[in-house]
Design an enzyme around this catalytic site. Structure first.
Site, short mmCIF file in Angstrom:
data_model
loop_
_atom_site.label_atom_id
_atom_site.label_comp_id
_atom_site.label_asym_id
_atom_site.label_seq_id
_atom_site.Cartn_x
_atom_site.Cartn_y
_atom_site.Cartn_z
N LYS A 124 0.85 -1.18 0.00
CA LYS A 124 0.00 0.00 0.00
C LYS A 124 0.89 1.24 0.00
CE LYS A 124 -3.71 -2.28 2.59
NZ LYS A 124 -4.81 -2.18 1.63
N ARG A 150 -9.67 -12.23 1.26
CA ARG A 150 -10.47 -13.29 0.64
C ARG A 150 -9.73 -14.63 0.64
NH1 ARG A 150 -10.98 -10.00 -4.84
NH2 ARG A 150 -10.96 -8.37 -3.24
#
Length: 490
Positions: free
Chosen positions: A270, A345
């Protein structure tokens, strides 16, 4: 704070602070209000006229009365009568609690209209009071508590509702646990801390707990979960907390919460402006799962509930999974990792496979999964995807009762075309459009036949400012919805 309900009316109560909720419209000083106005020497009418108080939702007024039978008076607007619901009461109670704090009140009496029945009314008011007055000051070197604290609250005209108040206190204890887990920084809450929290809940309330260490996860083939965990120096913990009633359970349910205690993005790190400093909140799903466990353990429904938290960090090191790696989940499906920052996920994939093997009647997963869901629905509304219309209706009804907001979203199978891989069964991300939908479709690949529902809670788990029953920081969303859902199966 000692909260109790009573048959005492607002006309006979005497004490420090009296709070009234009034509906929107021209407020007529008549009947009971006229009697109260006389008791207060005309101060009620004066406060309404001087502040031009009209009962609009979110409006309020307060005044000090001096040395009479009641020393302070608070008014809050309830909005249109046709729109009254339990959330109206929660918001009114939250506003009253904050005004009482400003007024340095120690003893407070609240008079609000009954919504539904007296028990539900007392419960909703209690939730509003407790959630609005909770302040997480653990990391302040100097506490800002000054002056008197609110010690006692009487709910007027509701009779004896000790059971309803106690139930709301138990639910709020779970919400507050979730808030404090999310609020804490990543150097305080790690996968080890999540495991310790689960151990505390199990020990205090008699739940069963199975903590799967890395070796056990490997033996179960949890390659997706462990692929994310590889780079961290802190070992992963796969938590399985189990509540069982004393008798035969009416249903068996599973709740699976994403539990990334910090998300750096991995090798797809990020960058600047990404909000990396807020990624302590990426375990909001796991925090709510443990919060729900704490509440449900106290409420003791005749429902068996499995609480599952695949806890790890997503970090960077020489061991980190690479973009392009292929992972094998515990159901044998292979995943090409085209973005290491779509890691939640992956952890949930093995969590869902594990949950379905328990042969439960329904599975709900919750996760701070996608920024796309926040773009679509904003900060106050979570997305809801489900393979089962009945389960979706149950969660929406539970959410309505809690005053928490969800919006049903489509499982558009066509969109999964963009997640197909030439060298594996699937990629872990698809094209940018419909990102929250493709994330839900990815999770769907790890469920066979069990009714399943996915909640993307990326927006509502955090509030940058005071908002309704929430103060700035973690909200504890959606603990109350989860608890209501379980209790509705009781």
């Amino acid at each position: 704070m000692d909260i109790r309900s009573t048959d005492t009316s607002l006309l006979t109560w005497t004490g420090d602070t009296l709070a009234l909720g009034l509906p929107e419209g021209a407020i007529e000083i008549a009947g009971e209000l006229a009697e109260l106005n006389d008791k207060l020497g005309g101060n009620l009418g004066d406060l309404i006229s001087e502040t031009e108080f009209e009962g609009k939702l979110g409006s309020s007024a307060a005044t000090r009365l001096g040395g009479g039978p009641i020393r302070k008076l608070i008014l809050v607007g309830l909005g249109k009568t046709a729109d009254f619901d339990l959330q109206t009461l929660r918001l009114a109670a939250a506003a009253i609690a904050r005004l009482a704090k400003q007024q340095k009140s120690q003893a407070l009496a609240i008079s609000l209209p009954v919504v539904g029945d007296q028990s539900a009314t007392a419960g909703a008011i209690t939730e509003g009071l407790l959630l609005a007055t909770h302040q997480d000051t653990r990391f302040k070197s100097t506490k800002e508590e000054k002056g008197a604290k609110l010690e006692t609250v009487e709910l007027l005209g509701l009779g004896e509702q000790a059971s309803a108040i106690a139930k709301s206190e138990q639910i709020c204890s779970g919400v507050i646990l979730a808030r404090e887990l999310v609020n804490a920084p990543a150097n305080t809450v790690t996968p080890l801390t999540m495991a310790e929290t689960a151990e505390q809940i199990a020990a205090e309330y008699g739940l069963s707990l199975n903590i799967l260490e890395q070796e056990e996860c490997e033996s179960l083939g949890m390659g997706a979960f462990l692929g994310v965990a590889k780079a961290s120096d802190i070992p992963p913990k796969f938590l399985h907390l189990i509540y069982k009633p004393q008798g035969t359970p009416k249903r068996k349910l599973a709740i699976v919460g994403k539990s990334l205690t910090f998300d750096s993005g991995g090798l797809n790190i990020k960058g600047a402006g990404s909000g990396i400093e807020t990624m302590k909140m990426d375990m909001g799903g796991g925090a709510a799962t443990l919060g729900a466990a704490k509440a449900i353990a106290q409420l003791q429904p005749e429902v068996e509930v499995h609480f599952i938290c695949p806890a790890t960090e997503n970090m960077i090191s020489g061991r980190a999974m690479h973009p392009g790696d292929i992972l094998t989940a515990s159901n044998g499906k292979t995943i090409e990792v085209n973005n290491t920052d779509a890691e939640g996920r992956l952890t949930l994939a093995d969590g869902l496979v594990f949950a379905e093997k328990l042969e439960v009647d329904a599975i709900v997963d919750l996760a701070t999964l996608t920024g796309a869901c926040v773009i679509a629905l904003g900060d106050d509304i979570a997305g809801l995807w489900s393979s089962d219309e009945s389960l979706a209706a149950q969660i929406q009804e539970a959410a309505k009762l809690a005053g928490e907001k969800f919006w049903p979203m489509p499982l558009e199978e066509k969109y999964f075309e963009g997640m197909k891989s030439q060298i594996a069964d699937m990629k872990n991300t698809g094209p940018r459009p419909g990102g929250s939908i493709t994330a839900a479709l990815f999770l769907k690949q790890f469920i066979n036949n069990t009714p399943w529902l996915h909640l993307d809670i990326a927006g509502p788990v955090w509030s940058d400012k005071e908002n309704g029953v929430n103060n700035s920081g973690a909200t504890g969303f959606p603990v109350r919805t989860l608890v209501n859902w379980v209790m509705a199966n009781n």
